[in-house]
Enzyme design. Structure first.
Site, short mmCIF file in Angstrom:
data_model
loop_
_atom_site.label_atom_id
_atom_site.label_comp_id
_atom_site.label_asym_id
_atom_site.label_seq_id
_atom_site.Cartn_x
_atom_site.Cartn_y
_atom_site.Cartn_z
N GLN A 5 -8.99 13.96 5.20
CA GLN A 5 -7.86 13.12 3.70
C GLN A 5 -9.43 13.17 2.92
O GLN A 5 -10.09 12.83 2.99
CB GLN A 5 -7.67 11.63 4.50
CG GLN A 5 -7.40 11.31 2.76
CD GLN A 5 -6.31 9.42 3.02
OE1 GLN A 5 -7.42 8.95 4.06
NE2 GLN A 5 -5.08 9.98 4.01
N GLU A 56 -6.68 2.50 -4.05
CA GLU A 56 -5.37 2.24 -3.84
C GLU A 56 -4.89 0.89 -4.68
O GLU A 56 -3.63 1.35 -4.76
CB GLU A 56 -4.64 2.60 -2.86
CG GLU A 56 -3.16 3.51 -2.65
CD GLU A 56 -3.40 4.07 -0.96
OE1 GLU A 56 -4.24 4.83 -0.71
OE2 GLU A 56 -3.05 3.49 -0.23
N PHE A 90 0.97 -1.24 -0.05
CA PHE A 90 -0.34 0.13 -0.09
C PHE A 90 0.67 1.01 0.11
O PHE A 90 1.82 1.16 0.11
CB PHE A 90 -0.64 -0.07 1.65
CG PHE A 90 -2.08 -0.51 1.15
CD1 PHE A 90 -2.81 -1.50 0.50
CD2 PHE A 90 -3.78 0.46 2.10
CE1 PHE A 90 -3.85 -1.44 -0.10
CE2 PHE A 90 -4.00 -0.74 1.78
CZ PHE A 90 -4.58 -1.30 1.34
N ARG A 113 -1.60 9.43 0.45
CA ARG A 113 -2.74 10.00 -0.41
C ARG A 113 -3.06 11.98 -0.86
O ARG A 113 -3.27 12.44 -1.60
CB ARG A 113 -3.89 9.84 0.60
CG ARG A 113 -4.26 8.56 0.47
CD ARG A 113 -5.13 7.76 1.00
NE ARG A 113 -6.00 6.08 1.18
CZ ARG A 113 -6.22 5.41 1.68
NH1 ARG A 113 -7.03 5.81 2.94
NH2 ARG A 113 -6.25 4.36 1.11
N HIS A 147 -12.96 11.88 1.90
CA HIS A 147 -12.77 10.32 1.89
C HIS A 147 -13.09 9.92 4.18
O HIS A 147 -13.63 9.05 4.16
CB HIS A 147 -11.89 9.91 1.32
CG HIS A 147 -12.00 8.13 1.76
ND1 HIS A 147 -12.16 7.35 1.99
CD2 HIS A 147 -10.22 7.43 2.34
CE1 HIS A 147 -12.00 5.81 1.86
NE2 HIS A 147 -10.37 6.11 2.30
N HIS A 196 -9.06 11.50 -0.60
CA HIS A 196 -8.47 10.30 -1.63
C HIS A 196 -8.08 10.78 -3.33
O HIS A 196 -9.70 11.11 -4.05
CB HIS A 196 -9.94 9.24 -1.93
CG HIS A 196 -8.89 7.87 -2.31
ND1 HIS A 196 -8.62 7.13 -2.73
CD2 HIS A 196 -8.58 6.90 -0.78
CE1 HIS A 196 -7.73 6.07 -3.16
NE2 HIS A 196 -7.31 6.17 -2.02
N ARG A 227 -3.97 10.26 7.31
CA ARG A 227 -4.42 8.54 7.27
C ARG A 227 -3.52 7.85 6.10
O ARG A 227 -3.73 8.27 5.25
CB ARG A 227 -5.30 8.30 7.99
CG ARG A 227 -5.82 6.54 8.25
CD ARG A 227 -6.33 5.94 8.51
NE ARG A 227 -7.76 6.62 7.23
CZ ARG A 227 -8.29 5.25 6.15
NH1 ARG A 227 -7.37 4.62 6.59
NH2 ARG A 227 -9.18 5.68 5.36
N LEU A 252 -14.80 5.78 -4.64
CA LEU A 252 -13.63 4.92 -4.45
C LEU A 252 -12.62 3.68 -5.53
O LEU A 252 -13.60 2.74 -5.60
CB LEU A 252 -13.59 4.21 -3.28
CG LEU A 252 -12.09 4.14 -2.92
CD1 LEU A 252 -11.68 6.25 -2.54
CD2 LEU A 252 -12.33 3.01 -1.79
#
Lengths: 88, 587
Positions: free
Chosen positions: B241, B256, B120, B287, B354, B243, B398, B253
């Site tokens: 956040q 990722e 990730f 992000r 997000h 995304h 995050r 979404l």
């Protein structure tokens, strides 16, 4: 006793709340269908729609995105109706 | 005045996502009587949407250890995360994943039977070195698997569920103890008082603040707003956040995982622009970095499409077979919502709201803490975990895979602390009628009849304002205009009326209460964003583009009364290891 239209309205409101899910994708697909496709269903199909709403989110998403196929003919029909109600 | 009917429990959990259910399980297994209140059926909580994975340095695929995970989380947080809480979480991660495995979560496997781990963004080996593989996944249904497992275990442990009950407000006494909550049974429209010796808020985030977002419609930040109304400040609300890869204009979404499998972003010239913004990590940079890059490409005229208002996420080069085998859900998502096949056509993407990094301030035991003298003190009987809380492990940004970890680690920690609290506080405190009456007043207000604006219209307006005035890039002028507009929405909401006053499943009433909550949080978010005159993590001020550690290495606290701000230091000292000093954050 509630009047018949009130009973019908409260049923629709209940369904609307149960179209609130844990995923935005389901919210959009289900609420869109409730607004634009549900009225056209007959009694049996409406019961099938409610059975769909009782499914876990992930399973329902897979059916509605078409990554999984229901082996039950009547459920598959309602799933197809929702997938074909393209309001987004 | 007649009080509503009441039920009494040792402990109350508001919200039935992973955080709430993990805490409830700990408590039910310790023989406490536990009530869980949820506005939807528990297995429909937003935890199911966390598909990607849960971080733990198991080192099953590539070398790893918890200390590297800790470093990545602190760096990802842009040094605003509290290092003691982050050490606690990263150290607990491996154990908690094994515990979930034993509870029945079907993690994906390596050929030798160990848990498979994904790469990730923001994960590194050896403190910023090569890419790590740290996210444990149960196919693309990790959140769903965790939530269902926890739910089944709670049923077995006899947790009492109040399904389709909406929590209206916390009940507290003159001494500041939290006594439970006033809830509304959605089916009947009748209020119910739930008294408890401890209350845990686990109501999730507030993505519905923004027009384009990835969140389920239920994510209206109800618990955070309840805390504000109970006089508790919210921490770091300016950090929201975005995304980077939401479906343009719609918000859904695109995980990722697509970039993890080799997908990449291009602008209208076909340029892989992330190479310019993050030469090392490229498309797998953190992000906030990728979101700003996309925003900048579009703002500088290199956007794609007729309006030039998005960029493309390309995966056609992976080949149809790979797309079909590794990214089937993403392919169908694009087919369903865009009517394109991403195996052949790139996906139009744009940043989408997000995750709420801010929230109810807590310590690493989940206890809600407020300023007192030179330090802070816990609100007796009140806890918060998960996205509604700010512990703070995510700081200003995050990392992917850390949200599921946050909820189960701190859900368990809060459960353990509540067990201790219940040992020392064995009796229910007397009910404070004035507090109940105040909460009932919130319901009574929506009985008003007559002419007025609609809740739907005001919600859309609020979401639009937040997107335009408190989005990926911010400035003083734009935020000030935004604050004025949100205040106007608040004033207009006071005069809004419901068209439908029926009791049974009156969802319009619930949506009105949710909008009141969103407005509280919008004020907290914009005011906090105005206060922070630097750029850090997800908070980007074009008029203050640099991070300023000297002035701003501190947490924001927003108080509802007078919309005032206060600040408190970041906890830079970990539990056992050396502190990570702030460095420039490059990927």
């Amino acid at each position: 006793m509630h009047s018949e239209p009130e009973t019908r309205n409260s049923k629709l409101r209940q369904l609307r709340w149960r179209c609130r899910r844990g995923m935005l994708e389901l919210d959009i697909l289900l609420e869109g269908f409730l607004q634009h496709g549900y009225e056209a269903l007959d009694g049996g199909q409406r019961a099938d729609f409610e059975r769909l709403l009782a499914l876990p989110d992930q399973e329902l998403l897979e059916y509605l995105l078409g990554t999984r196929t229901s082996t039950e003919g009547s459920l598959a029909h309602v799933i197809a109706c929702i997938r074909n109600t393209s309001v987004f | 005045m007649t009080l509503p009917p009441a039920r009494k429990f040792d402990t109350l959990v508001i919200g039935a996502g992973g955080g709430g259910l993990r805490a409830a399980l700990q408590l039910a297994q310790a023989d406490a009587s536990v009530a869980v209140v949820s506005k939807v059926f528990p297995i429909r909580s937003h935890t199911v949407a966390a598909q990607g994975g849960i971080n733990a340095a198991l080192a099953n695929v590539l070398p790893d250890n918890w200390h590297w995970h800790m470093y990545d989380t602190i760096k990802g947080s842009d040094y605003l995360g509290d290092q003691d809480a982050i050490e606690y979480m990263c150290r607990a991660a491996s154990n908690i994943v094994i515990e979930l495995e034993h509870a029945g979560v079907p993690f994906s496997r390596l050929p030798d039977g160990r848990i498979y781990q994904r790469r990730f963004g923001g994960q590194s080996q050896n403190f910023g070195g090569e890419q790590a593989a740290r996210a444990c996944a149960a196919a693309d249904r990790t959140g769903h698997a965790i939530l269902h497992t926890l739910y089944q275990q709670n049923i077995r442990a006899r947790t009492h569920f109040f399904d389709e009950y909406f929590a209206v407000d916390l009940i507290r006494d003159e001494q500041g103890y939290i006594l439970g909550v006033l809830a509304l049974e959605i089916e009947t429209g009748e209020p119910l008082l739930i008294e408890a010796k401890t209350t845990l808020i686990a109501t999730g985030g507030a993505g519905q603040l923004f027009r384009t977002n990835t969140n389920a419609r239920i994510n209206t930040g109800d618990g955070m707003a309840m805390a504000l109304r109970a006089g508790i400040p919210l921490q770091d609300m300016e950090f929201f956040q975005f995304h980077p890869t939401g479906i343009a204009g719609k918000g859904m979404l695109i995980s990722e995982g697509v970039r993890g499998e080799g997908g990449f972003l291009v602008n209208k010239d076909g340029e892989r622009f992330m190479e310019r913004y993050a030469p090392h990590a490229k498309d797998l940079a953190s992000r906030d970095v990728v979101s700003r890059a996309i925003y900048t490409e579009v703002a500088e005229g290199r956007g794609c499409g007729a309006q030039g208002d998005h960029v493309f996420l390309k995966l056609d080069h992976l080949g149809e077979e790979t797309v079909a085998a590794r990214l089937p859900a993403i392919r169908e998502l694009a087919r369903t919502f865009l009517h394109i096949d991403p195996a052949h056509t790139p996906i139009p993407v744009y940043p989408t709201a997000h995750y709420t990094m801010g929230g109810i301030p807590t310590d690493r035991h989940g206890r809600v803490v407020v300023p007192a003298g030179q330090g802070e003190e816990a609100i007796p009987g009140l806890y918060a975990v998960g996205e509604c809380a700010c512990v703070s492990v995510h700081g200003a940004n995050r990392l992917g895979g850390n949200s599921l970890l946050d909820i189960v680690v701190f859900g368990r920690a809060a459960g353990n602390d509540i067990i201790e609290y219940l040992r020392e506080n064995r009796f229910h405190r007397p009910l404070n009628v004035a507090s109940v009456e105040q909460a009932l007043g919130r319901l009574a207000r929506w009985e008003r009849q007559g002419e007025g604006e609609t809740v739907d219209g005001l919600r859309r307006e609020l979401q639009q304002i937040m997107e335009q005035h408190c989005g990926v890039f911010r400035s003083q002028a734009v935020l000030e205009q935004g604050l004025d507009k949100v205040v106007q929405v608040q004033q207009r909401l006071a005069n809004a009326v419901l068209r439908d006053h029926s009791r049974v499943f009156n969802t319009a009433r619930i949506e009105a209460l949710e909008l009141e909550n969103l407005v509280e949080l919008a004020l907290a978010t914009v005011t906090s964003a105005l206060g922070r005159t630097e750029s850090r993590g997800a908070h980007s001020r074009v008029d203050h583009p640099q991070r300023d550690d000297e002035r701003w290495l501190r947490h924001t606290l927003f108080f509802r009364e007078g919309r005032t701000l206060d600040y408190k230091p970041v906890r830079m000292k970990p539990m056992t290891v050396e502190s990570f000093a702030p460095k420039e954050r490059t990927y």
